[in-house]
Design a protein around this motif. Structure first.
Motif, mmCIF file in Angstrom:
data_model
loop_
_atom_site.group_PDB
_atom_site.id
_atom_site.type_symbol
_atom_site.label_atom_id
_atom_site.label_comp_id
_atom_site.label_asym_id
_atom_site.label_seq_id
_atom_site.Cartn_x
_atom_site.Cartn_y
_atom_site.Cartn_z
ATOM 1 N N ALA A 48 -101.157 27.408 -26.993
ATOM 2 C CA ALA A 48 -100.349 27.225 -28.202
ATOM 3 C C ALA A 48 -101.274 26.711 -29.292
ATOM 4 C CB ALA A 48 -99.212 26.234 -27.964
ATOM 5 N N ILE A 49 -101.183 27.296 -30.503
ATOM 6 C CA ILE A 49 -102.063 26.907 -31.601
ATOM 7 C C ILE A 49 -101.252 26.750 -32.887
ATOM 8 C CG2 ILE A 49 -103.975 28.161 -30.538
ATOM 9 C CD1 ILE A 49 -103.700 30.259 -32.788
ATOM 10 N N PRO A 50 -101.819 26.108 -33.910
ATOM 11 C CA PRO A 50 -101.104 25.964 -35.189
ATOM 12 C C PRO A 50 -101.001 27.292 -35.935
ATOM 13 C CG PRO A 50 -102.947 24.413 -35.001
ATOM 14 C CD PRO A 50 -103.112 25.427 -33.921
ATOM 15 N N ASP A 51 -99.992 27.406 -36.749
ATOM 16 C CA ASP A 51 -99.855 28.524 -37.676
ATOM 17 C C ASP A 51 -100.495 28.133 -39.005
ATOM 18 O OD1 ASP A 51 -99.158 30.957 -38.666
ATOM 19 O OD2 ASP A 51 -97.015 30.532 -38.860
ATOM 20 N N GLY A 52 -100.762 29.116 -39.857
ATOM 21 C CA GLY A 52 -101.221 28.828 -41.204
ATOM 22 C C GLY A 52 -102.708 28.584 -41.359
ATOM 23 N N ILE A 53 -103.509 28.859 -40.340
ATOM 24 C CA ILE A 53 -104.961 28.749 -40.476
ATOM 25 C C ILE A 53 -105.430 29.865 -41.402
ATOM 26 C CG2 ILE A 53 -107.149 28.698 -39.231
ATOM 27 C CD1 ILE A 53 -105.488 27.951 -36.728
ATOM 28 N N ASP A 54 -106.264 29.514 -42.391
ATOM 29 C CA ASP A 54 -106.587 30.503 -43.426
ATOM 30 C C ASP A 54 -108.039 30.919 -43.463
ATOM 31 O OD1 ASP A 54 -107.699 28.196 -44.374
ATOM 32 O OD2 ASP A 54 -106.433 28.035 -46.154
ATOM 33 N N SER A 55 -108.820 30.566 -42.460
ATOM 34 C CA SER A 55 -110.223 30.959 -42.448
ATOM 35 C C SER A 55 -110.670 31.217 -41.024
ATOM 36 C CB SER A 55 -111.099 29.863 -43.076
ATOM 37 O OG SER A 55 -112.473 30.151 -42.883
ATOM 38 N N THR A 56 -111.474 32.257 -40.847
ATOM 39 C CA THR A 56 -111.983 32.566 -39.513
ATOM 40 C C THR A 56 -113.014 31.548 -39.054
ATOM 41 O OG1 THR A 56 -113.641 34.017 -40.507
ATOM 42 C CG2 THR A 56 -111.584 35.033 -39.774
ATOM 43 N N ALA A 57 -113.523 30.737 -39.960
ATOM 44 C CA ALA A 57 -114.520 29.713 -39.626
ATOM 45 C C ALA A 57 -113.888 28.324 -39.660
ATOM 46 C CB ALA A 57 -115.705 29.795 -40.566
ATOM 47 N N THR A 58 -112.682 28.214 -39.136
ATOM 48 C CA THR A 58 -111.958 26.947 -39.113
ATOM 49 C C THR A 58 -111.688 26.517 -37.676
ATOM 50 O OG1 THR A 58 -110.855 27.411 -41.216
ATOM 51 C CG2 THR A 58 -109.833 25.767 -39.788
ATOM 52 N N PRO A 59 -112.159 25.336 -37.267
ATOM 53 C CA PRO A 59 -111.783 24.828 -35.945
ATOM 54 C C PRO A 59 -110.330 24.369 -35.958
ATOM 55 C CG PRO A 59 -113.111 23.210 -37.103
ATOM 56 C CD PRO A 59 -113.081 24.435 -37.977
ATOM 57 N N TYR A 60 -109.652 24.472 -34.856
ATOM 58 C CA TYR A 60 -108.256 24.049 -34.783
ATOM 59 C C TYR A 60 -107.953 23.556 -33.374
ATOM 60 C CZ TYR A 60 -107.956 28.839 -32.960
ATOM 61 O OH TYR A 60 -108.174 30.000 -32.248
ATOM 62 N N ASP A 61 -106.936 22.705 -33.283
ATOM 63 C CA ASP A 61 -106.505 22.208 -31.979
ATOM 64 C C ASP A 61 -105.752 23.300 -31.224
ATOM 65 O OD1 ASP A 61 -107.547 19.828 -32.796
ATOM 66 O OD2 ASP A 61 -105.677 18.691 -32.687
ATOM 67 N N THR A 62 -105.773 23.193 -29.920
ATOM 68 C CA THR A 62 -104.954 24.073 -29.095
ATOM 69 C C THR A 62 -104.357 23.268 -27.956
ATOM 70 O OG1 THR A 62 -104.937 26.073 -27.710
ATOM 71 C CG2 THR A 62 -106.959 24.773 -27.700
ATOM 72 N N VAL A 63 -103.128 23.607 -27.584
ATOM 73 C CA VAL A 63 -102.501 23.009 -26.405
ATOM 74 C C VAL A 63 -102.601 24.019 -25.273
ATOM 75 C CG1 VAL A 63 -100.362 22.155 -25.373
ATOM 76 C CG2 VAL A 63 -100.960 21.516 -27.718
ATOM 77 N N ILE A 64 -103.103 23.549 -24.157
ATOM 78 C CA ILE A 64 -103.314 24.374 -22.975
ATOM 79 C C ILE A 64 -102.277 23.988 -21.930
ATOM 80 C CG2 ILE A 64 -105.022 25.126 -21.268
ATOM 81 C CD1 ILE A 64 -106.903 23.193 -23.187
ATOM 82 N N GLN A 65 -101.761 24.975 -21.228
ATOM 83 C CA GLN A 65 -100.872 24.692 -20.105
ATOM 84 C C GLN A 65 -101.311 25.548 -18.921
ATOM 85 O OE1 GLN A 65 -96.368 25.640 -19.889
ATOM 86 N NE2 GLN A 65 -96.464 23.511 -20.565
ATOM 87 N N ILE A 66 -101.506 24.906 -17.780
ATOM 88 C CA ILE A 66 -101.891 25.600 -16.552
ATOM 89 C C ILE A 66 -100.838 25.299 -15.485
ATOM 90 C CG2 ILE A 66 -103.622 25.865 -14.737
ATOM 91 C CD1 ILE A 66 -105.728 24.907 -16.729
ATOM 92 N N VAL A 67 -100.341 26.342 -14.832
ATOM 93 C CA VAL A 67 -99.372 26.208 -13.742
ATOM 94 C C VAL A 67 -99.983 26.857 -12.515
ATOM 95 C CG1 VAL A 67 -97.017 26.617 -12.965
ATOM 96 C CG2 VAL A 67 -97.490 26.392 -15.421
ATOM 97 N N ALA A 68 -100.165 26.082 -11.434
ATOM 98 C CA ALA A 68 -100.861 26.599 -10.255
ATOM 99 C C ALA A 68 -100.113 26.248 -8.976
ATOM 100 C CB ALA A 68 -102.272 26.019 -10.184
ATOM 101 N N PRO A 69 -100.143 27.136 -7.978
ATOM 102 C CA PRO A 69 -99.585 26.783 -6.668
ATOM 103 C C PRO A 69 -100.292 25.558 -6.100
ATOM 104 C CG PRO A 69 -99.959 29.137 -6.814
ATOM 105 C CD PRO A 69 -100.609 28.523 -8.024
ATOM 106 N N ARG A 70 -99.596 24.807 -5.263
ATOM 107 C CA ARG A 70 -100.131 23.551 -4.749
ATOM 108 C C ARG A 70 -101.424 23.741 -3.954
ATOM 109 N NH1 ARG A 70 -97.899 18.531 -4.503
ATOM 110 N NH2 ARG A 70 -98.640 17.118 -2.878
#
Length: 224
Positions: free
Chosen positions: A51-73
């Motif tokens: 999941a990432i923010p909307d509205g980023i206006d440059s290809t050379a812009t760092p941005y936060d991301t939320v990662i989700q991992i779901v794995a068998p036990r």
């Protein structure tokens, strides 16, 4: 740390199941681009989401991301490489912990070459209580990473940026042998059981209210 990074050795063939799909997470309120990677008998799979923010206006812009991992036990650890290769890019590694308040341990690592990755100080992460859990069949982690979508692969090299308007090549690896110290975010992990790479659809992952939504989530930890 025994996470081998050579993609040509002892790897199982991974079948690419499908393109990214949209996932609306009721626990976090975020919209994710979701991909499942099958690793056993065409049945068992690990889900990786962004999941990432909307509205980023440059290809050379760092941005936060939320990662989700779901794995068998049975999956003892799962790793995600933001650069589509296991070396010279940020790596997010997660594994189920041995009790305690936090059900899953997360860490950020870096491998300078075909060698075991070490803790990475170029990025920070927060593991969220919402979306991080473990039960008798699966474990799941949800974490925000600051510093994972841009990096300098080596000295004097140009900064690399992940695209926000289309797909990004990412990679994964996973293991089935116990983690040495599952409550430590610097624990050794064994050689991977399999690995693969794919194109994740980051355009699908955008969230108009990303900052507001993330600010409402409760973090277990914020570390580097």
């Amino acid at each position: 740390m025994l996470w081998s990074l050579y993609f040509g050795l002892l790897a199982l063939v991974l079948r690419h199941v499908a393109a990214s799909t949209l996932y609306l997470d009721p626990q976090t309120g975020l919209t994710f681009a979701s991909d499942e990677k099958i690793y056993m008998n065409d049945k068992q799979g690990i889900i990786y989401r962004f999941a990432i923010p909307d509205g980023i206006d440059s290809t050379a812009t760092p941005y936060d991301t939320v990662i989700q991992i779901v794995a068998p036990r049975e999956v003892t650890w799962a790793g995600l490489a933001f650069g589509g290769t296991m070396d010279k890019c940020p790596l997010f590694v997660a594994y189920r912990s041995n009790g305690g308040q936090q059900a899953v341990t997360g860490s950020i690592r870096w491998a300078p070459g075909h060698q075991a990755p070490v803790p990475y100080t170029g990025a920070n992460y927060t593991v969220y209580k919402e979306g991080t859990k473990s039960n008798n069949t699966h474990w799941q982690i949800t974490a925000r990473c600051t510093g994972c979508t841009s990096w300098i692969p080596e000295k004097n090299a140009a900064t690399k940026y992940m695209r926000f308007t289309g797909s990004n090549r990412v990679a994964m690896a996973m293991g089935l042998k116990p983690v040495a110290n599952p409550n430590s975010n610097t624990s050794d992990i064994d050689y991977h059981y399999m690995h693969a790479y794919w194109d994740a659809d980051f355009k699908m992952a955008t969230n108009a209210n990303f900052t507001t939504t993330v600010q409402k989530l409760k973090g277990f930890e914020a570390t580097s």
